[in-house]
Design a protein around this motif. Sequence first.
Motif, mmCIF file in Angstrom:
data_model
loop_
_atom_site.group_PDB
_atom_site.id
_atom_site.type_symbol
_atom_site.label_atom_id
_atom_site.label_comp_id
_atom_site.label_asym_id
_atom_site.label_seq_id
_atom_site.Cartn_x
_atom_site.Cartn_y
_atom_site.Cartn_z
ATOM 1 N N LEU A 10 4.057 11.292 -0.040
ATOM 2 C CA LEU A 10 2.288 10.454 -0.210
ATOM 3 C C LEU A 10 1.817 10.447 -1.452
ATOM 4 O O LEU A 10 2.397 11.509 -2.772
ATOM 5 C CB LEU A 10 0.865 11.486 0.385
ATOM 6 C CG LEU A 10 1.438 12.387 1.384
ATOM 7 C CD1 LEU A 10 0.103 13.101 1.788
ATOM 8 C CD2 LEU A 10 1.516 11.254 2.549
ATOM 9 N N THR A 11 2.053 9.476 -1.953
ATOM 10 C CA THR A 11 2.325 8.879 -3.833
ATOM 11 C C THR A 11 0.830 8.086 -4.351
ATOM 12 O O THR A 11 0.110 7.832 -3.668
ATOM 13 C CB THR A 11 3.464 7.746 -4.206
ATOM 14 O OG1 THR A 11 2.767 6.616 -3.582
ATOM 15 C CG2 THR A 11 4.976 8.254 -3.280
ATOM 16 N N ASP A 12 0.521 8.249 -5.385
ATOM 17 C CA ASP A 12 0.046 7.737 -5.874
ATOM 18 C C ASP A 12 -1.827 8.369 -5.558
ATOM 19 O O ASP A 12 -2.623 6.844 -5.155
ATOM 20 C CB ASP A 12 -0.361 6.261 -6.598
ATOM 21 C CG ASP A 12 1.201 5.442 -6.536
ATOM 22 O OD1 ASP A 12 1.778 5.121 -8.025
ATOM 23 O OD2 ASP A 12 1.700 5.606 -5.644
ATOM 24 N N ILE A 13 -1.642 9.340 -4.690
ATOM 25 C CA ILE A 13 -2.702 9.438 -4.887
ATOM 26 C C ILE A 13 -4.236 9.651 -6.261
ATOM 27 O O ILE A 13 -3.923 10.554 -7.317
ATOM 28 C CB ILE A 13 -3.130 10.999 -3.858
ATOM 29 C CG1 ILE A 13 -1.542 11.077 -3.154
ATOM 30 C CG2 ILE A 13 -4.400 11.885 -3.706
ATOM 31 C CD1 ILE A 13 -1.443 12.030 -2.702
ATOM 32 N N ALA A 29 -1.423 11.398 -8.821
ATOM 33 C CA ALA A 29 -0.971 12.095 -8.589
ATOM 34 C C ALA A 29 0.234 11.697 -6.376
ATOM 35 O O ALA A 29 -0.450 11.324 -6.405
ATOM 36 C CB ALA A 29 -0.445 13.672 -8.927
ATOM 37 N N ASP A 30 0.705 13.114 -6.705
ATOM 38 C CA ASP A 30 2.088 12.711 -5.872
ATOM 39 C C ASP A 30 1.933 14.585 -4.778
ATOM 40 O O ASP A 30 2.044 15.257 -4.912
ATOM 41 C CB ASP A 30 3.496 12.427 -6.000
ATOM 42 C CG ASP A 30 3.713 11.555 -6.435
ATOM 43 O OD1 ASP A 30 2.747 10.740 -6.123
ATOM 44 O OD2 ASP A 30 4.062 11.320 -7.825
ATOM 45 N N THR A 53 7.484 7.011 2.832
ATOM 46 C CA THR A 53 6.700 7.005 1.825
ATOM 47 C C THR A 53 4.855 6.412 2.624
ATOM 48 O O THR A 53 5.729 4.921 2.584
ATOM 49 C CB THR A 53 7.343 6.374 0.107
ATOM 50 O OG1 THR A 53 8.107 6.737 0.499
ATOM 51 C CG2 THR A 53 6.310 6.214 -0.880
ATOM 52 N N VAL A 54 3.687 6.899 1.937
ATOM 53 C CA VAL A 54 2.884 6.521 1.941
ATOM 54 C C VAL A 54 2.567 6.620 0.419
ATOM 55 O O VAL A 54 1.616 7.175 0.269
ATOM 56 C CB VAL A 54 1.780 6.901 3.106
ATOM 57 C CG1 VAL A 54 0.224 6.828 3.144
ATOM 58 C CG2 VAL A 54 2.909 7.522 4.496
ATOM 59 N N VAL A 55 1.696 5.388 0.316
ATOM 60 C CA VAL A 55 1.429 5.520 -0.317
ATOM 61 C C VAL A 55 -0.779 5.109 -0.538
ATOM 62 O O VAL A 55 -0.768 4.705 -0.042
ATOM 63 C CB VAL A 55 1.064 3.315 -1.426
ATOM 64 C CG1 VAL A 55 0.087 3.187 -3.334
ATOM 65 C CG2 VAL A 55 2.731 3.171 -1.332
ATOM 66 N N CYS A 56 -0.807 5.833 -1.747
ATOM 67 C CA CYS A 56 -2.691 6.410 -1.422
ATOM 68 C C CYS A 56 -3.519 6.408 -2.396
ATOM 69 O O CYS A 56 -4.337 7.037 -2.966
ATOM 70 C CB CYS A 56 -2.737 7.771 -1.014
ATOM 71 S SG CYS A 56 -1.367 8.945 -0.344
ATOM 72 N N LYS A 57 -3.726 4.955 -2.680
ATOM 73 C CA LYS A 57 -4.119 4.198 -3.928
ATOM 74 C C LYS A 57 -5.429 5.064 -3.408
ATOM 75 O O LYS A 57 -6.294 4.110 -2.382
ATOM 76 C CB LYS A 57 -3.869 2.800 -4.587
ATOM 77 C CG LYS A 57 -2.593 2.938 -5.356
ATOM 78 C CD LYS A 57 -3.042 1.782 -6.329
ATOM 79 C CE LYS A 57 -1.642 1.662 -7.115
ATOM 80 N NZ LYS A 57 -1.013 2.112 -7.623
ATOM 81 N N ASN A 377 -12.526 3.858 -1.435
ATOM 82 C CA ASN A 377 -12.522 2.570 -1.940
ATOM 83 C C ASN A 377 -13.843 1.985 -0.808
ATOM 84 O O ASN A 377 -13.806 0.877 0.103
ATOM 85 C CB ASN A 377 -11.306 1.831 -1.925
ATOM 86 C CG ASN A 377 -11.177 0.557 -2.224
ATOM 87 O OD1 ASN A 377 -11.516 0.409 -2.575
ATOM 88 N ND2 ASN A 377 -10.114 -0.950 -1.368
ATOM 89 N N ASP A 378 -14.913 1.963 -0.975
ATOM 90 C CA ASP A 378 -16.307 1.171 -0.601
ATOM 91 C C ASP A 378 -17.266 1.958 -1.536
ATOM 92 O O ASP A 378 -17.548 2.772 -2.554
ATOM 93 C CB ASP A 378 -15.976 2.347 0.753
ATOM 94 C CG ASP A 378 -17.709 2.234 1.060
ATOM 95 O OD1 ASP A 378 -18.724 1.710 0.605
ATOM 96 O OD2 ASP A 378 -17.431 2.452 2.483
#
Length: 441
Positions: A10-13, A29-30, A53-57, A377-378
């Motif tokens: 899990l990246t870019d949290i 972080a990841d 990989t799952v990007v979690c921005k 994101n809301d």
Amino acid sequence: MAVKQADLILTDIDYILTMDDSLTEYKDADIVIKDGKIVDIGKDKKSEYYGKTVVCKNKIAIPGLINTHTHAAMTLLRGYGSDNPLKVWLEEYIWPAEGRFVSYEFVKDGTEIAVYEMLRTGTTTFVDMYFYENAVADVIQKAGIRGILSTGILDFPTPGAKTPDEGIRKTVDFINEYKDSPFVIPAIGPHAPYTCSPETLKKAYEVAEKYDILYHIHIAETEFEVNTVKEKYGKTPVEHLDSVGVLSERTLAAHMVYPSDKEIDILSERQVKVAHCPESNLKLASGIAPVPEMIQRGVIVGIGTDGTASNDNLDIIGEISTAAKLHKGFKKDPTVLNAKEALLMATRWGAQAVRMEDKIGSLETGKFADIVLLDMNDPRLNPLYDPYTQIVYSSSGLDVDTVIIGGEIKVLSKKVLPVNKDYLLEKAEYWKRKIDEIRKK
Ligand SMILES: [Zn+2]
């Protein structure tokens, strides 16, 4: 260079709230997962690993939430007979419906609906007490959610057992059947001090000790219970249970609305854990538990929803929000039960309450990869000054975007993956029609 293999990265949290002992936080972080566990966590970890990989921005990662007290199958009685006096609600609605319909099928269908709701709102482990726990076990093994399951043991006949001894015997069979399951964690569930004799309470405790399991019991939920126990045994519920010898670090006490000052000392000394169920206590007008006092005196307090018939949902984020505000208002002190403490009740403290703090309750290497990602994101959840505050006071379980249990993705983009919603809606309608019939007669 990415040299190490991982199962899921899990990246870019945006924020990781680990809820560990020092409440470590990471930004951007990841989290790295392998064999169902967290193997690495922190900044720039993604460059060291390769794998899915799952990007979690725009997301906040928190530990999977823990519901320390519920009766999952009671989803089928959600909203049934609400707003009546307790006696009317129980005697004219809940007990007749349960008496008539509780069966393997009822519990299976009700639990499937509950599991859908728990996953959707970020619960990854729950403590259950009901009947036909083998049905609950079947459902949760399939769904891959963790359940600490106890069959309610009472001195009168129940849907699963004619006598308390039969209930205890069946619990022992259940323990032997599931002792190696990562999802089904057996517990023993003597119902309460006013429905179980000292003998039943003791026998159940012996089983808890022998098999090293949780002793899950309702204690001091209502004034009625306190008065009944006092009349019968000349002691308050906690004093009575202490004299019977069933209070220890393996005891999980649901509700605990009415402990006296002296009783809080006993709870603290014996290391009894409490499952605080504020919404049920409010809806049934049971009262307000002295949670700040218990926490202050070292009692571990987790959060519980109780069954949906008295809540009427399984949303743990909503529950900690209620708890945080309830105790501030009641104590007339806005510093009481702050957002961090409220979230601890649903995570690390909850894990301690169920004696699983070495496996769940915080995001740390070596622990199970039970992870919840909230979608921030809301506009409803922005601006974002403080992630704890935003989770507890602004968001709800419906803001849960992703749920991972033991490294497996169970919810993605707010969709519960292992579940057919139409099938659950049909089941709900089927039982509603049956239960509605009772009062038409
Ligand atoms: Zn309960």
